[in-house]
Design an enzyme around this catalytic site. Structure first.
Site, PDB file in Angstrom:
ATOM      1  N   TRP A 325      16.181  -5.184  31.611  1.00 52.50           N
ATOM      2  CA  TRP A 325      16.342  -5.734  32.971  1.00 52.50           C
ATOM      3  C   TRP A 325      16.331  -7.256  32.930  1.00 52.50           C
ATOM      4  O   TRP A 325      16.691  -7.919  33.895  1.00 52.50           O
ATOM      5  CB  TRP A 325      15.244  -5.193  33.914  1.00 52.50           C
ATOM      6  CG  TRP A 325      13.848  -5.704  33.640  1.00 52.50           C
ATOM      7  CD1 TRP A 325      13.237  -5.780  32.428  1.00 52.50           C
ATOM      8  CD2 TRP A 325      12.898  -6.219  34.582  1.00 52.50           C
ATOM      9  NE1 TRP A 325      11.957  -6.286  32.564  1.00 52.50           N
ATOM     10  CE2 TRP A 325      11.714  -6.566  33.879  1.00 52.50           C
ATOM     11  CE3 TRP A 325      12.920  -6.400  35.960  1.00 52.50           C
ATOM     12  CZ2 TRP A 325      10.588  -7.094  34.500  1.00 52.50           C
ATOM     13  CZ3 TRP A 325      11.788  -6.927  36.582  1.00 52.50           C
ATOM     14  CH2 TRP A 325      10.645  -7.272  35.854  1.00 52.50           C
ATOM     15  N   ASP A 326      15.929  -7.816  31.792  1.00 53.87           N
ATOM     16  CA  ASP A 326      15.871  -9.264  31.611  1.00 53.87           C
ATOM     17  C   ASP A 326      17.192  -9.927  32.024  1.00 53.87           C
ATOM     18  O   ASP A 326      17.210 -11.008  32.614  1.00 53.87           O
ATOM     19  CB  ASP A 326      15.617  -9.612  30.129  1.00 53.87           C
ATOM     20  CG  ASP A 326      14.368  -8.955  29.548  1.00 53.87           C
ATOM     21  OD1 ASP A 326      14.018  -7.862  29.993  1.00 53.87           O
ATOM     22  OD2 ASP A 326      13.770  -9.532  28.630  1.00 53.87           O
ATOM     23  N   GLU A 467       3.580  -3.308  32.478  1.00 46.96           N
ATOM     24  CA  GLU A 467       3.639  -2.117  31.616  1.00 46.96           C
ATOM     25  C   GLU A 467       2.270  -1.606  31.176  1.00 46.96           C
ATOM     26  O   GLU A 467       2.178  -0.552  30.556  1.00 46.96           O
ATOM     27  CB  GLU A 467       4.468  -2.437  30.364  1.00 46.96           C
ATOM     28  CG  GLU A 467       5.936  -2.617  30.662  1.00 46.96           C
ATOM     29  CD  GLU A 467       6.744  -3.003  29.424  1.00 46.96           C
ATOM     30  OE1 GLU A 467       6.152  -3.525  28.470  1.00 46.96           O
ATOM     31  OE2 GLU A 467       7.963  -2.789  29.446  1.00 46.96           O
ATOM     32  N   LYS A 574      -0.075  -7.060  32.938  1.00 42.86           N
ATOM     33  CA  LYS A 574       0.641  -7.741  31.857  1.00 42.86           C
ATOM     34  C   LYS A 574       1.461  -8.911  32.377  1.00 42.86           C
ATOM     35  O   LYS A 574       1.512  -9.975  31.787  1.00 42.86           O
ATOM     36  CB  LYS A 574       1.559  -6.733  31.159  1.00 42.86           C
ATOM     37  CG  LYS A 574       2.366  -7.346  30.023  1.00 42.86           C
ATOM     38  CD  LYS A 574       3.205  -6.293  29.315  1.00 42.86           C
ATOM     39  CE  LYS A 574       3.979  -6.916  28.154  1.00 42.86           C
ATOM     40  NZ  LYS A 574       4.901  -5.979  27.533  1.00 42.86           N
TER      41      LYS A 574
END
Ligand code: BGC
Length: 721
Positions: A325-326, A467, A574
């Site tokens: 998705w970056d 995550e 995260k």
């Protein structure tokens, strides 16, 4: 501003980091910033875009081409190389204005001093071509030997991939075709060199290496220059053969290194014309930001079908060379604003890989398109069910990234929609874009759950951007993105009835379902403190501080998430999650709520992903907190300039370049500090510059026009170019 980074002196332990930092690339390949004499031990690699191979049960990863730069130097039987012979002087440079890497090393030999100066680039003009200049000067009379050739013994993480090598020696050059034993892919490297001095040349091949030994006698004052061209093509390249390769080599013979270098400089100047961001008053920010942009420009695919940008760019095989998705959420804006055709290519990648997404959804019993968490060609998911290795037992850990990180489909749809919105080019919808967005909406529609006694739909058992907390219900970010996809798909189906008609579904029924889903999908609402709960039950987790949680680690490489991770049962996350939601949809809540959530989540965020800082920076800007945003912006812009980024997830190496952070830094500069938005009539700004910035200047494309935006503290100008 100096468009150069420099590393003085040689330190062996810095080899892996510098390999990333000094990378040159052109979208087709990336050449790590390693020295010519390096081998796989020093992680030398020419990483290729979009060609993969799998050996046995190992992870499927992109191929590194045989290294056509492989060259070393010998005096009196001693090879002068690093690491090895301690140098008197050593320096590496990257001219990131033009994508040119150079090094200078001086050694003291028994006879006197010998100096090596080299330079190389990956051609932007002709992406299959790389060029190198290798100059030796010695202050003594003596016999010197250079070996230059192709090293087929490449660095592999899950290899070795090549099982067979074919080697030939055409005039003043070598050819190597390496064939993988996993998937029968082939990579061919042709090299041609020329020298400007009398020498004896002998062919040599040894240990998966092929090349030439060039022997000469130095006269104590001359410079001996070897120039070389390296051409790479693979079994994935259409219409490629030796003949085409030879034609490029002939161009090198005609123009020489210097001629091709001038072309390289021109190509990069053309790119920078509209990509450069100028910041007056803050040299460090301007240099780091443009260095980030350099990386984005070096890895954007320019040729070839169905390519996008891998999470670690072209710096190696980490993260399996896969697209995450970056690309859509962190990098796309840069290309949309500066080079819409490049953005179109990225968006087309998702359209072309729809088939893989449809199959993935079906395999899990869902409808529509479930895009790959780690997408390789054709949309195949490279993510395994066991994506982390436990540091204590060495055993694979069941992770749920592949099956539960459903927000990936929203990113694919977001990319397509944003492209259409900002370029006004709706031809991508006709070319499969409308179908892809509709299939993403069908996917979310099929995920909706309803309790019989409630009027809300929920999405359960997912992983959001954070995550560390797996299999949660109603992750705010995921639900918000799903709502956006459902709404947008319904809008598209109504706006483009002639395209909707071609779908294998009844458009009216779908539109109704999507609208209903979007209206009823549950989203967290602010509690009495104004905080949005990241997912159901997050509020009940242990509120331990980041330091406390870090202090519980039993091993520095231990994975923080999953079943046994130190963060899993705590509120430590995260990366930006609710904050990502709010920075994408600031209109959802007031500035006060946005600020409260920023302040609540920031101390609870490990920023264990390089994607995190920029989202905090963006939201801080939206809340008018430029000074709070600034360190997060700088961290993002310097993701590949400073040491200390995470290199391990459990026992899995995750080092490499960080294009998402680089794209995020760009977004923060222009959309955060610059406050860039697009209204009905084009770009508008609402600046919030940090203290030191006297002005900010950049170009931006919108609906086929290009604009120059100049912002000073209290005033700004937006002009069509
Ligand atoms: C992050 C993901 C990201 C991936 C690739 C992971 O560490 O948590 O959000 O997509 O790295 O950059």
């Amino acid at each position: 501003m100096e468009w150069e980074i420099r590393e003085e002196r040689f330190k062996e332990e810095r080899i892996p980091a510098l390999g990333n930092r000094f990378l040159v690339g052109n979208g087709y390949l990336g050449v790590r910033g390693t020295l010519e004499e390096y081998t796989k031990t020093q992680l030398a690699a020419v990483n290729l875009a979009g060609i993969f191979d799998q050996v046995g049960d190992g992870w499927r990863e992109p191929l590194n081409a045989p290294n056509g730069f492989y060259t070393w130097l010998k005096v009196d039987g001693i090879i002068y190389r690093l690491p090895g012979e301690e140098p008197e002087e050593h320096c590496m440079e990257l001219d990131y204005r033009h994508g040119i890497f150079s090094r200078k090393t001086v050694w003291k030999t028994e006879r006197g001093m010998i100096t090596l100066k080299t330079e190389r680039f990956a051609s932007l003009d002709q992406v299959h071509l790389c060029c190198m200049r290798y100059c030796v000067s010695a202050d003594f009379h003596g016999e010197i030997e250079i070996f230059t050739g192709i090293d087929g013994d490449v660095w592999d993480i899950h290899g070795p991939h090549y099982g067979r090598f074919e080697i030939e020696f055409p005039d003043r050059g070598s050819r190597m075709t390496a064939v993988t034993h996993g998937e029968d892919q082939s990579v061919t490297v042709l090299e041609r060199f020329r020298t400007d001095f009398p020498c004896e040349i002998r062919e040599r091949s040894f240990d998966k290496k092929a090349g030439h030994q060039i022997a000469f006698v130095s006269d104590g004052c001359s410079r001996y220059t070897l120039e070389k061209a390296v051409v790479v093509f693979t079994s994935r390249d259409e219409q490629w053969d030796m003949l085409r390769g030879e034609m490029i080599l002939r161009q090198f013979e005609r123009l020489g290194y210097e001629g091709l270098k001038q072309m390289q400089i021109q190509c990069w100047e053309n790119l920078w014309k509209y990509s450069e961001v100028r910041i007056e008053g803050d040299e460090e920010a301007m240099a780091s930001l443009n260095y980030s942009i350099y990386h984005l420009l070096s890895i954007a695919p320019r040729e070839g079908k169905s390519l996008s940008i891998p999470a670690r760019g072209l710096s190696g095989q980490t993260y399996k060379g896969a697209v995450f998705w970056d690309t859509e959420m962190f990098m796309l804006d840069f290309f949309l604003f500066t080079d819409p055709p490049a953005a179109r290519k990225l968006v087309k990648y998702r359209i072309d890989t729809l088939e893989g997404a449809l199959q993935k959804a079906e395999s899990y019993g869902w409808k529509g398109a479930f895009y790959a968490w780690e997408s390789q060609e054709g949309g195949r998911d490279a993510c395994t069910d066991y994506n982390v290795t436990d540091v204590f037992t060495g055993r694979p850990v069941r992770t749920y990234f592949r099956d539960k990180q459903v927000h990936i489909s929203a990113a694919a749809a977001y990319g397509i929609l944003r492209y259409v919105e900002l370029t006004g080019d709706d031809s991508v919808l006709e070319e499969g874009g409308l179908r892809a967005v509709t299939e993403c909406a069908r996917f979310y529609d099929s995920l909706l759950l309803k309790y019989l006694d409630r009027d809300e739909y929920e999405i359960h058992d997912v992983i959001g951007p954070d995550e560390y907390h797996e299999r949660v219900n109603n992750n705010g970010y995921t639900n918000r993105m799903a709502k956006y996809v459902l709404e947008s798909a319904a809008d598209l189906l109504e706006r483009y009835p002639y395209l909707a008609q071609k779908l294998p579904y009844d458009a009216g029924t779908l539109t109704e379902r999507f609208r209903d889903g979007a209206v009823h999908l549950k989203l967290p609402v602010p509690d009495e403190e104004g905080i949005l709960e990241q997912f159901d039950g997050y509020g009940k987790l242990e509120d331990a501080s980041l330091d406390e949680v870090r202090g519980r680690l039993l091993h520095e490489k231990e994975y923080w998430g999953g079943a046994n991770g130190v963060a899993s049962h705590t509120k430590i996350i995260k990366q930006a999650d609710v904050v990502t939601w709010l920075s994408l949809f600031p209109e959802d809540y007031s500035r006060d709520i946005q600020k409260k959530n920023w302040e609540y989540y920031e101390p609870r965020t490990e920023h264990g992903s390089s994607l995190s800082s920029c989202m905090y920076a963006m939201l801080a800007c939206r809340c008018g907190m430029a000074e709070k945003a600034y360190p997060f912006f700088l961290k993002s812009a310097k993701a590949d300039l400073t040491d200390g980024g995470k290199e391990w997830a459990g026992l899995v190496y995750i080092g490499g370049t960080h294009p998402a952070a680089e794209g995020g830094a760009y977004m923060t500069a222009v959309e955060g500090f610059g406050g860039l938005r697009f209204g009905k009539n084009g770009p508008e700004v609402k600046p919030c510059l940090p203290k030191g910035w006297e002005s900010l200047q950049f170009y931006v494309c919108w609906h086929g026009e290009r604009y120059l935006i100049k912002i000073e503290k209290e005033k700004w100008e937006i002009g069509k170019v």
